[in-house]
Design an enzyme around this catalytic site. Structure first.
Site, PDB file in Angstrom:
ATOM      1  N   SER A  70      46.087  73.098  17.388  1.00 44.36           N
ATOM      2  CA  SER A  70      45.454  71.857  16.927  1.00 44.36           C
ATOM      3  C   SER A  70      45.778  71.457  15.496  1.00 44.36           C
ATOM      4  O   SER A  70      45.349  70.385  15.054  1.00 44.36           O
ATOM      5  CB  SER A  70      43.944  71.954  17.096  1.00 44.36           C
ATOM      6  OG  SER A  70      43.584  71.777  18.448  1.00 44.36           O
ATOM      7  N   LYS A  81      47.190  67.995  14.997  1.00 40.83           N
ATOM      8  CA  LYS A  81      46.395  66.787  14.751  1.00 40.83           C
ATOM      9  C   LYS A  81      46.548  66.283  13.321  1.00 40.83           C
ATOM     10  O   LYS A  81      46.320  65.102  13.047  1.00 40.83           O
ATOM     11  CB  LYS A  81      44.925  67.061  15.072  1.00 40.83           C
ATOM     12  CG  LYS A  81      44.645  67.350  16.547  1.00 40.83           C
ATOM     13  CD  LYS A  81      43.171  67.590  16.794  1.00 40.83           C
ATOM     14  CE  LYS A  81      42.846  67.783  18.269  1.00 40.83           C
ATOM     15  NZ  LYS A  81      43.269  69.089  18.786  1.00 40.83           N
ATOM     16  N   SER A 126      38.067  68.531  16.120  1.00 46.12           N
ATOM     17  CA  SER A 126      39.300  68.819  16.866  1.00 46.12           C
ATOM     18  C   SER A 126      39.281  68.153  18.242  1.00 46.12           C
ATOM     19  O   SER A 126      39.401  68.804  19.280  1.00 46.12           O
ATOM     20  CB  SER A 126      39.505  70.332  17.011  1.00 46.12           C
ATOM     21  OG  SER A 126      40.875  70.621  17.265  1.00 46.12           O
TER      22      SER A 126
END
Length: 496
Positions: A138, A141, A328
């Site tokens: 993640s 991102k 997230s």
């Protein structure tokens, strides 16, 4: 007896008349006073009456307290910490000592790290074991959000609209998805102001249905056919680079039209058909608002000649980024990737979004090299990033040349306090809590952190720590080791 009562009634008449006159006079004075206050005349008169003209101090702090009140002098508080030095020289040995937890065997045999001052281009410490790239999970991102802020701007919003086609015997109303990642079924309750996690105000289908119904009734329309248009996004709605079992646990089919990120009303799971589900919710609310819907709900593009009826507006891109980074949010990240593709390539697909990310990074001096990304959320296990790329993206966001990217840094969770780091870094150096802001990255076998840290001397560092060969049964211990390393940067004295 009766005569006295009569006399009293006669006496009451002039008294009532006087009260009426006084009342009218009072109303007139109030009305005149209201005009005087609005024009400023009364305010000037009041100041003249009090004798507090231009010589009166405007600053309330300059007004002395009454003599009977004992007020202590105002003392300017001391700074809690020295100003951060974004370009301060860093000591490699001190950084290595702070990052000693990265040697923990629970992190596996492929651990990468890059640390440097936030300003400039220097890498003060780099650790490379094996391949120079790793699964970012993640932390991807960060890249998606930075590019979205750059291309779309922090104030950009996305509208979900209704349009009306009156060319047929029954007017056709079409619900048009605008790619709002946070559109909900109903208005959300006010968020908890004490919550450490940011919650933006979200647009909702019920409000859109009611606004649409009011507009239709105003135009004399009581019956419509209903359709929905989710054509803003194209290509597969589920990445072929994702494991099939990521639905419904991790991500929904990506759509330009959905409600509650394609969750069921009770929030227990996700639906396979987000756009038809959203249209069904809208139809239900439209009927409740007094509009009759004839026939079934049709799927297709709205006619170019349709006229706008109503709209609801998403949070800004900056607000979307704040939320998706803090918690997230896989779904929101994938919607932003589609919006990136639309803005840069003219197509809202996975491929267009990926092409846009590569082009924008290259145009801003960030060379991917052997790094490659296939989605916006980091769910793909085929993604590869070097820690240097993450460091460069964070430096890009901190650059004075790109203030529109600053919301990315503001969105980073604070270790021990907010978002996905609220309950982390509680085992390592206590001084690291509050001094580290970072995006987490977690997949099976993967643990990563990328963000910024301020050490005890005020040195402002950017870092990326990655491990992607973690044994699944050691994932909790690996995460603790990763947290301890990042907290070590906040707790160290890493300047020269």
């Amino acid at each position: 007896m009766g005569k006295r009562e009569a006399v009293r009634e006669d006496d009451a008449r002039p008294r009532r008349a006087r009260k009426v006159v006084a009342g009218l006079l009072g109303v007139a004075l109030l009305a005149g006073g209201g005009v005087a206050w609005r024009t400023g005349t009364a305010e000037e008169w009041w100041h003249d009456l009090r004798g507090d003209g231009a010589e009166q101090p405007a600053d309330p702090a300059a007004v002395a307290p009454p003599p009977e009140v004992d007020v202590p002098d105002v003392v300017r508080p001391k700074a809690l910490a020295r100003p951060a030095a974004g370009a301060g020289a860093l000591d490699r040995a001190a950084i290595a000592a702070a990052l000693r937890p990265l040697a923990d065997k629970d992190l596996g045999k492929h651990v990468l790290a890059a640390v440097g001052p936030l300003d400039g281009t220097a890498i003060s410490y780099r650790a490379t074991e094996g391949a120079s790239v790793a699964m970012p999970a993640s932390t991807t991102k960060l890249v998606t959000s930075a590019v979205a802020l750059f291309l779309l701007g922090p104030d950009r919003t996305f509208d979900t609209t209704t349009v009306l086609d009156t060319s047929g015997p029954t007017p056709r109303l079409v619900l048009v998805g605008g790619g709002d990642p946070f559109l909900t079924r109903t208005p959300a309750a006010a968020g908890d102001a004490s919550s450490p996690t940011y919650e933006p105000h979200r647009a909702d289908i019920r409000t859109l249905a009611r606004s649409t119904a009011r507009a239709l009734r105003t135009d004399g329309v009581r019956t419509v056919q209903l359709g929905y248009d989710d054509s803003l996004f194209s290509g597969p709605d589920f990445s072929p680079r994702w494991r099939p079992d990521y639905f419904p646990s991790e991500v929904a089919p990506i759509s330009a039209l959905w409600v509650d990120e394609a969750r069921t009303p009770d929030g227990s799971t996700k639906v396979t058909n987000p756009a038809p589900t959203a249209a069904a919710e809208f139809r239900k609310e439209l009927v409740r608002a007094g509009i009759r819907v004839a026939g079934g709900t049709l799927h297709g593009r709205a006619a170019a000649t349709s006229t706008p009826v109503a709209e609801v507006t998403s949070p800004t891109v900056a607000q979307i980024v704040q939320r998706l980074i803090e918690v997230s949010d896989n779904n929101a990240a994938e919607v932003l990737l589609r919006q990136i593709g639309l803005a840069d390539q003219g197509t809202g697909s996975f491929e267009a979004g990926q092409a846009a990310v590569e082009r924008v990074l290259a145009a801003n001096g960030i060379d991917l090299g052997s790094s490659v990304l296939y989605d916006g959320s980091g769910l793909s296990r085929d993604n590869r990033l070097s820690p240097d790329v993450l460091v460069k993206v964070l430096r890009w966001a901190a650059s004075d040349d790109h203030p529109q990217l600053r919301p990315l840094l503001a969105a980073l969770p604070v270790a021990g306090y907010t978002g996905s780091l609220a309950n982390r870094m509680d085992h390592g150096p206590a001084a690291g809590r509050g001094r580290v802001r970072a995006k987490t990255g977690t997949l099976t076998g993967v643990s990563a952190l990328a963000g910024i840290a301020v050490d005890r001397e005020g040195n402002l560092m950017v870092f990326a720590l990655m491990a992607d060969r973690v044994r699944p049964d050691r994932s909790g211990l690996a995460r603790t080791a990763m947290d301890d390393a990042a907290a070590g940067l906040g707790a160290c004295s890493c300047g020269r």
